[in-house]
Write a protein that holds these residues in place. Sequence first.
Motif, PDB file in Angstrom:
ATOM      1  N   PRO A 239       0.819  -1.219   0.000  1.00  0.00           N
ATOM      2  CA  PRO A 239       0.000   0.000   0.000  1.00  0.00           C
ATOM      3  C   PRO A 239       0.851   1.267   0.000  1.00  0.00           C
ATOM      4  O   PRO A 239       0.502   2.259  -0.635  1.00  0.00           O
ATOM      5  N   GLU A 240       2.002   1.211   0.712  1.00  0.00           N
ATOM      6  CA  GLU A 240       2.888   2.389   0.767  1.00  0.00           C
ATOM      7  C   GLU A 240       3.482   2.683  -0.604  1.00  0.00           C
ATOM      8  O   GLU A 240       3.551   3.833  -1.041  1.00  0.00           O
ATOM      9  N   GLU A 241       3.925   1.596  -1.304  1.00  0.00           N
ATOM     10  CA  GLU A 241       4.491   1.777  -2.640  1.00  0.00           C
ATOM     11  C   GLU A 241       3.439   2.293  -3.610  1.00  0.00           C
ATOM     12  O   GLU A 241       3.702   3.196  -4.423  1.00  0.00           O
ATOM     13  N   LEU A 242       2.236   1.712  -3.525  1.00  0.00           N
ATOM     14  CA  LEU A 242       1.160   2.171  -4.399  1.00  0.00           C
ATOM     15  C   LEU A 242       0.828   3.631  -4.152  1.00  0.00           C
ATOM     16  O   LEU A 242       0.602   4.403  -5.090  1.00  0.00           O
ATOM     17  N   ASP A 243       0.790   4.028  -2.885  1.00  0.00           N
ATOM     18  CA  ASP A 243       0.525   5.432  -2.544  1.00  0.00           C
ATOM     19  C   ASP A 243       1.586   6.345  -3.146  1.00  0.00           C
ATOM     20  O   ASP A 243       1.281   7.416  -3.675  1.00  0.00           O
ATOM     21  N   ARG A 244       2.838   5.901  -3.035  1.00  0.00           N
ATOM     22  CA  ARG A 244       3.946   6.710  -3.550  1.00  0.00           C
ATOM     23  C   ARG A 244       3.861   6.842  -5.076  1.00  0.00           C
ATOM     24  O   ARG A 244       4.038   7.930  -5.637  1.00  0.00           O
TER      25      ARG A 244
ATOM     26  N   LYS B  48       2.158   9.765 -10.034  1.00  0.00           N
ATOM     27  CA  LYS B  48       1.330   9.819 -11.232  1.00  0.00           C
ATOM     28  C   LYS B  48       0.365  11.007 -11.186  1.00  0.00           C
ATOM     29  O   LYS B  48       0.076  11.629 -12.209  1.00  0.00           O
ATOM     30  N   GLU B  49      -0.149  11.307  -9.989  1.00  0.00           N
ATOM     31  CA  GLU B  49      -1.058  12.448  -9.862  1.00  0.00           C
ATOM     32  C   GLU B  49      -0.346  13.753 -10.221  1.00  0.00           C
ATOM     33  O   GLU B  49      -0.928  14.640 -10.841  1.00  0.00           O
ATOM     34  N   LYS B  50       0.919  13.861  -9.837  1.00  0.00           N
ATOM     35  CA  LYS B  50       1.681  15.059 -10.196  1.00  0.00           C
ATOM     36  C   LYS B  50       1.891  15.123 -11.706  1.00  0.00           C
ATOM     37  O   LYS B  50       1.857  16.196 -12.309  1.00  0.00           O
TER      38      LYS B  50
ATOM     39  N   ASN C  17     -11.412   3.883  -2.766  1.00  0.00           N
ATOM     40  CA  ASN C  17     -10.031   3.391  -2.669  1.00  0.00           C
ATOM     41  C   ASN C  17      -9.790   2.726  -1.317  1.00  0.00           C
ATOM     42  O   ASN C  17      -9.224   1.634  -1.229  1.00  0.00           O
ATOM     43  N   GLU C  18     -10.211   3.399  -0.253  1.00  0.00           N
ATOM     44  CA  GLU C  18      -9.989   2.878   1.099  1.00  0.00           C
ATOM     45  C   GLU C  18     -10.747   1.564   1.299  1.00  0.00           C
ATOM     46  O   GLU C  18     -10.230   0.618   1.908  1.00  0.00           O
ATOM     47  N   MET C  19     -11.961   1.491   0.777  1.00  0.00           N
ATOM     48  CA  MET C  19     -12.772   0.277   0.910  1.00  0.00           C
ATOM     49  C   MET C  19     -12.165  -0.894   0.136  1.00  0.00           C
ATOM     50  O   MET C  19     -12.112  -2.030   0.625  1.00  0.00           O
TER      51      MET C  19
END
Length: 679
Positions: A193-198, A203-205, A398-400
């Motif tokens: 989850p941490e890698e995906l968040d990063r 990607k959002e940027k 996403n959280e669900m």
Amino acid sequence: MSRKQSVEPNIADLVNGWLKSYGLDYKLEQESLNSEIDKALNEYASKSGGSGGNRPDAKVLVQGSNLKYYPVLIEYKGYKDSLVKLDSNGQVENTNTRNEPNYRNINTYAVNGAIHYANAILHYTSYTEVIAIGVTGYKDINDKLHHEIGVYHVSKENLGIGQEVDKYTDLSFLKKENFDDFTRKLEELSLSPEELDRIREKKEKEINASLVKLNNDIYRDEKGLSENDRVYLVAASIMATLGIPGKVTPLEKEELKSSREIGNTDGDIILRKINSFLAEKELPQAKKDMIVRTLQNTLTTENINKPVSGESQLKRVFTKIVDDLGIYYKIGLTTDFTGKLFNEMYSWLGFSQDKLNDVVLTPSYVAKLLVRLARVDRNSYVWDFATGSAGLLVAAMNEMLIDAKENIKSPQELEQKKIKIKAEQLLGLEVLSSVYMLAILNMIMMGDGSSNILNKNSLTDFDGKYGFGKKDDDFPATAFVLNPPYSAEGNGMIFVEKALSMMNKGYAAIIIQGSAGSGKAIDYNKKILENNTLLASIKMPIDLFIGKSSVQTHIYVFRVAEAHHKNNMVKFIDFSNDGYTRSNRKKASNNLVDTDRAKERYDELVDLVLFGKSKLNIFTEEEYYEDTIDPENGADWNKSAPIDTRPKLEDFKKTVADYLAFEVSNLLKNKGENEEIKK
């Protein structure tokens, strides 16, 4: 001193020899693999940043026993240090600090180049998994050739970033008898989850940078398009090119012929594809009709379809949207995509309607915070009474889904839960039709949570029931998230009172103008506390919505359906320093910079609300304060830690010490002056 001669021809000869010995039908640089892949490589920006012309050194389609084809793209280099360039997080570094393609790395390193090619396949074809291979080498002092291999899996699942599969000394894993073992290895690859968040943040940027460029280019080059037109054109282009595997083929740029023929203009072609797409989505007919009707007004206008020099304005804009944004929605990036689009479109030109001045969409990291504070998990039923572009519902989804993936180990049960989450456990209401279209698009792209996104006034037209499907059933809400229009009654607290009155249990987290808790919404606040408990009041940074709004905001967290007792302790948290530094430069690549442990601060904030003072670490006791409020007051929700003005013993000691030092200094100074006089 000149660099050693490249051994790339030797590496190519070595690896091509392997491929031949494996019996693979491989193709070299100038040869065709298939028309779909060839076209994708030709469409995508080249390794040097030009337009098209990507040519991997070798390529092959390998089929597994599951009958699935995997494109394999191989790039050769000829220097010892030219295999791969990674960033500080161990990811292949194909973008620079401005979130633009790093063509130097893509050009110089074998793996980086191969992954660049792989992203072209994800962007422009129906393939969702690609094998990217880089091979380089060197000769030692005895003229012996040494080689090094990097094998990466590039997929929709890992957001196109690429994951190393394993260490290999040759490519025999591509042989028919070995390939199934290799594909099983691919299935076992996963990102934390941490890698995906990063990766998602990165990607959002990139999306932000692409949207800035897209909007600026359209504004500069395409006259006569309003802000709404641009938003609708992006929505239409994405729907037309998303496709549905095995059912609806994505619309290709070449299919737009810029014809004047009645019923066959570019707008007509796009509308037909959207109709096919929506039909397979199994949306209610009324919703499909509304979407098509809204987009049709822009797509069928004469000016946008009129060919000039053989090309319509619509085709030009469609092409630019697909080229600039296609990779992000093709890889299934679970972000508030259309919220970013909305903010970008309106930040350049201002709002086109007075009502839209009240639409300030929630940043994705704040949306995630609200969802966590509302304790959303896989079993939550989440609603939002002023959904905007559905950014809060995207964050909740996403959280669900993450919680479901972590807790459900049966693949079949997990898949059923994902469908249920998207179809039944989210509900949003948005009254502005143009913004509502963004919410629909957002949730369709999330694949598909749009079922219960309703174009209704939540205060006057909503009775608490599902919009579609279970139309006679009440939506069993257990979590409420909200960023309301602050011009509504009570600064927007009217929405909170209405939503909470329709819930039987759960939690709520809302971000709202701070004055709502200090006197502007007294009647609503008192009524809310008759049936709900205020758990926390969080003062947010004053520049949180910089460039869009400058009001002081607070987050209020509630436990639903439990009256607030006068002895209940409320957590008052000053989050003015959230660790981010913000700017409002229109052409900046990044207006949000983590300068003081922002992620850790957000995590600690959630822990403090959930578990209390024992979680204090980064925050000081001046920033965290617990006290009671009067449920009959309604204007005492924004307390802060009292300042103790009584002198402490340490203060007295320091004052005395400073005074003695001053006196000693004067004595020494006077003594020195007297001695000088005596001389």
